[in-house]
Design a protein around this motif. Structure first.
Motif, PDB file in Angstrom:
ATOM      1  N   GLU A  12       0.838  -1.185   0.000  1.00 48.53           N
ATOM      2  CA  GLU A  12       0.000   0.000   0.000  1.00 48.53           C
ATOM      3  C   GLU A  12       0.879   1.243   0.000  1.00 48.53           C
ATOM      4  N   HIS A  13       0.792   1.976  -1.068  1.00 48.33           N
ATOM      5  CA  HIS A  13       1.529   3.232  -1.177  1.00 48.33           C
ATOM      6  C   HIS A  13       0.864   4.262  -0.270  1.00 48.33           C
ATOM      7  N   PRO A  14       1.621   4.934   0.592  1.00 46.84           N
ATOM      8  CA  PRO A  14       0.998   5.944   1.460  1.00 46.84           C
ATOM      9  C   PRO A  14       0.424   7.088   0.638  1.00 46.84           C
ATOM     10  N   TYR A  15      -0.617   7.689   1.164  1.00 47.47           N
ATOM     11  CA  TYR A  15      -1.235   8.839   0.514  1.00 47.47           C
ATOM     12  C   TYR A  15      -0.641  10.123   1.083  1.00 47.47           C
ATOM     13  N   PHE A  16      -0.453  11.099   0.200  1.00 51.52           N
ATOM     14  CA  PHE A  16       0.060  12.401   0.608  1.00 51.52           C
ATOM     15  C   PHE A  16      -0.871  13.499   0.102  1.00 51.52           C
ATOM     16  N   ILE A  17      -1.067  14.494   0.948  1.00 51.70           N
ATOM     17  CA  ILE A  17      -1.748  15.720   0.546  1.00 51.70           C
ATOM     18  C   ILE A  17      -0.791  16.862   0.854  1.00 51.70           C
ATOM     19  N   GLU A  18      -0.401  17.589  -0.169  1.00 45.79           N
ATOM     20  CA  GLU A  18       0.547  18.677   0.040  1.00 45.79           C
ATOM     21  C   GLU A  18      -0.173  19.925   0.545  1.00 45.79           C
ATOM     22  N   VAL A  19       0.397  20.529   1.569  1.00 44.35           N
ATOM     23  CA  VAL A  19      -0.128  21.773   2.133  1.00 44.35           C
ATOM     24  C   VAL A  19       0.683  22.922   1.551  1.00 44.35           C
ATOM     25  N   GLY A  20       0.010  23.868   0.919  1.00 45.97           N
ATOM     26  CA  GLY A  20       0.720  24.953   0.252  1.00 45.97           C
ATOM     27  C   GLY A  20       0.567  26.305   0.906  1.00 45.97           C
ATOM     28  N   VAL A  21       0.011  26.345   2.115  1.00 47.37           N
ATOM     29  CA  VAL A  21      -0.194  27.621   2.806  1.00 47.37           C
ATOM     30  C   VAL A  21       0.690  27.663   4.046  1.00 47.37           C
ATOM     31  N   THR A  22       0.864  28.860   4.581  1.00 50.56           N
ATOM     32  CA  THR A  22       1.739  29.040   5.743  1.00 50.56           C
ATOM     33  C   THR A  22       0.964  29.214   7.047  1.00 50.56           C
ATOM     34  N   ASP A  23      -0.352  29.305   6.970  1.00 54.11           N
ATOM     35  CA  ASP A  23      -1.181  29.418   8.174  1.00 54.11           C
ATOM     36  C   ASP A  23      -2.360  28.461   8.042  1.00 54.11           C
ATOM     37  N   PHE A  24      -2.454  27.513   8.956  1.00 60.05           N
ATOM     38  CA  PHE A  24      -3.545  26.543   8.921  1.00 60.05           C
ATOM     39  C   PHE A  24      -3.696  25.934  10.306  1.00 60.05           C
ATOM     40  N   GLU A  25      -4.614  24.992  10.427  1.00 60.98           N
ATOM     41  CA  GLU A  25      -4.890  24.361  11.716  1.00 60.98           C
ATOM     42  C   GLU A  25      -4.660  22.864  11.616  1.00 60.98           C
ATOM     43  N   PHE A  26      -4.095  22.298  12.677  1.00 60.41           N
ATOM     44  CA  PHE A  26      -3.884  20.855  12.737  1.00 60.41           C
ATOM     45  C   PHE A  26      -4.093  20.392  14.171  1.00 60.41           C
ATOM     46  N   ALA A  27      -4.898  19.349  14.338  1.00 55.80           N
ATOM     47  CA  ALA A  27      -5.185  18.769  15.652  1.00 55.80           C
ATOM     48  C   ALA A  27      -5.664  19.830  16.642  1.00 55.80           C
ATOM     49  N   GLY A  28      -6.451  20.783  16.151  1.00 49.71           N
ATOM     50  CA  GLY A  28      -7.012  21.805  17.024  1.00 49.71           C
ATOM     51  C   GLY A  28      -6.055  22.907  17.422  1.00 49.71           C
ATOM     52  N   ARG A  29      -4.886  22.975  16.776  1.00 48.06           N
ATOM     53  CA  ARG A  29      -3.901  24.008  17.103  1.00 48.06           C
ATOM     54  C   ARG A  29      -3.533  24.780  15.839  1.00 48.06           C
ATOM     55  N   GLU A  30      -3.235  26.049  16.020  1.00 51.55           N
ATOM     56  CA  GLU A  30      -2.827  26.882  14.898  1.00 51.55           C
ATOM     57  C   GLU A  30      -1.377  26.570  14.513  1.00 51.55           C
ATOM     58  N   VAL A  31      -1.141  26.496  13.209  1.00 50.43           N
ATOM     59  CA  VAL A  31       0.203  26.255  12.683  1.00 50.43           C
ATOM     60  C   VAL A  31       0.582  27.444  11.811  1.00 50.43           C
ATOM     61  N   THR A  32       1.766  27.991  12.070  1.00 47.69           N
ATOM     62  CA  THR A  32       2.274  29.113  11.284  1.00 47.69           C
ATOM     63  C   THR A  32       3.696  28.794  10.838  1.00 47.69           C
ATOM     64  N   VAL A  33       3.955  29.005   9.557  1.00 48.19           N
ATOM     65  CA  VAL A  33       5.293  28.785   8.998  1.00 48.19           C
ATOM     66  C   VAL A  33       5.857  30.146   8.608  1.00 48.19           C
ATOM     67  N   ARG A  34       7.012  30.493   9.163  1.00 49.97           N
ATOM     68  CA  ARG A  34       7.607  31.796   8.882  1.00 49.97           C
ATOM     69  C   ARG A  34       9.102  31.641   8.623  1.00 49.97           C
ATOM     70  N   ASP A  35       9.657  32.639   7.937  1.00 48.45           N
ATOM     71  CA  ASP A  35      11.066  32.604   7.546  1.00 48.45           C
ATOM     72  C   ASP A  35      11.915  33.481   8.456  1.00 48.45           C
ATOM     73  N   GLN A  36      13.123  33.009   8.703  1.00 49.22           N
ATOM     74  CA  GLN A  36      14.178  33.809   9.320  1.00 49.22           C
ATOM     75  C   GLN A  36      15.403  33.669   8.420  1.00 49.22           C
ATOM     76  N   LEU A  37      15.461  34.512   7.387  1.00 48.79           N
ATOM     77  CA  LEU A  37      16.447  34.356   6.327  1.00 48.79           C
ATOM     78  C   LEU A  37      17.260  35.623   6.154  1.00 48.79           C
ATOM     79  N   ASP A  38      18.469  35.447   5.575  1.00 53.03           N
ATOM     80  CA  ASP A  38      19.264  36.606   5.206  1.00 53.03           C
ATOM     81  C   ASP A  38      18.967  36.975   3.753  1.00 53.03           C
ATOM     82  N   ALA A  39      19.728  37.899   3.212  1.00 51.53           N
ATOM     83  CA  ALA A  39      19.464  38.390   1.864  1.00 51.53           C
ATOM     84  C   ALA A  39      19.656  37.312   0.800  1.00 51.53           C
ATOM     85  N   GLU A  40      20.480  36.296   1.080  1.00 48.37           N
ATOM     86  CA  GLU A  40      20.733  35.224   0.116  1.00 48.37           C
ATOM     87  C   GLU A  40      19.764  34.061   0.264  1.00 48.37           C
ATOM     88  N   GLY A  41      18.871  34.143   1.231  1.00 47.26           N
ATOM     89  CA  GLY A  41      17.898  33.076   1.425  1.00 47.26           C
ATOM     90  C   GLY A  41      18.341  32.006   2.386  1.00 47.26           C
TER      91      GLY A  41
END
Length: 287
Positions: free
Chosen positions: A40-69
């Motif tokens: 059985e090949h596992p199923y994947f759903i790609e999440v393309g947003v930086t703010d969403f909810e999982f297991a009743g908790r807020e999830v936020t993805v943010r960057d801490q980058l320099d000028a070169e990334g």
């Protein structure tokens, strides 16, 4: 019918018989293997947003980058935070997760459980199941490796890191449903040729046989399939094709192969033009 052609037609009959028996037996054995060892090949759903909810908790993805990334991607999950080192810096200030497309995926992971992919997606939307949420990252990590050919190479460059895929590592950051994180690393799997070479070298030196690293990606694991989502096309690990359905064929596989080769050879001899047919009476050379 001349004897050579009679032999060819007889050989064709036996070859077709071997082909039929071998193919029928091989088909039954492969079908039985697949029933007893369902994959059985596992199923994947790609999440393309930086703010969403999982297991009743807020999830936020943010960057801490320099000028070169370069820098870190920070994941806030409720009151907890975790960071992921940037695997492939991108100086272009693209929005959201697009800046990290070369090395990072946010995946909802789940087993099929008898569902189709659309049924799985619907079950996730309806919250009938609780899947896993995993951040999968690819890190070039070129390290230090002296050039064998005396060519000067910037070993910290992205180009060098992309070529040295044997040094790639894959990071996994899982968000626990009860809160908090689980984070671990896997390595790009060693090729069969490289591993067999180490085994042979150890045997020649009278040393114990080496073992594969327990931290490398295990073939057909969900981690293996998840890592494929961040590996560029054409650079995925080679499959070993061991312990699969074809290995259960046994004697039926060589018998089927011999039947195919024998049928082609005998048919070619049986239908070959006669030597006398190549010359007309006028063109036939005198003895």
């Amino acid at each position: 019918m001349k004897q050579p052609r009679l032999i060819a037609w007889t050989g064709l009959s036996f070859s077709l018989l071997a082909l039929g028996v071998g193919a029928w037996t091989m088909g039954r054995r492969i079908a039985a293997y697949n029933r007893e060892h369902p994959r059985e090949h596992p199923y994947f759903i790609e999440v393309g947003v930086t703010d969403f909810e999982f297991a009743g908790r807020e999830v936020t993805v943010r960057d801490q980058l320099d000028a070169e990334g370069a820098g870190q991607v920070v994941v806030d999950y409720g009151p907890d935070s975790a960071s992921i080192d940037v695997g492939v810096p991108n100086p272009l200030p693209l929005p959201g997760l697009a800046r990290h497309e070369d090395w990072l995926r946010v995946l909802i992971v789940g087993e099929p459980g008898g569902r189709t992919y659309e049924q799985f997606r619907q079950a996730v939307r309806d919250r009938d199941i609780t899947p896993r949420l995993v951040f999968v990252s690819r890190h070039l990590n070129p390290g230090v490796d002296d050039s064998r050919f005396g060519i000067e190479v910037d070993q910290s460059s992205r180009e060098y890191g992309e070529v040295m895929r044997k040094r790639w590592t894959f990071g996994f950051l899982e968000l626990r449903t009860e809160g908090g994180f689980r984070q671990w690393t896997r390595h790009y799997p060693e090729s069969a040729r490289s591993f067999d070479g180490r085994v042979l070298a150890a045997a020649r030196a009278g040393q114990p046989a080496p073992q594969r690293s327990p931290d490398e990606l295990a073939e057909d694991s969900w981690e293996w399939y998840a890592a494929l989502t961040v590996i560029p096309a054409g650079k995925a690990p080679n499959r070993s094709f061991r312990n699969d359905a074809l290995s259960s064929a046994g004697w039926a596989l060589p018998m089927t192969s011999a039947g195919v080769i024998g049928s082609i050879g005998c048919l070619a001899f049986a239908l070959a033009p006669r030597r006398s047919d190549r010359w007309s009476a006028a063109e036939r050379p005198s003895p």
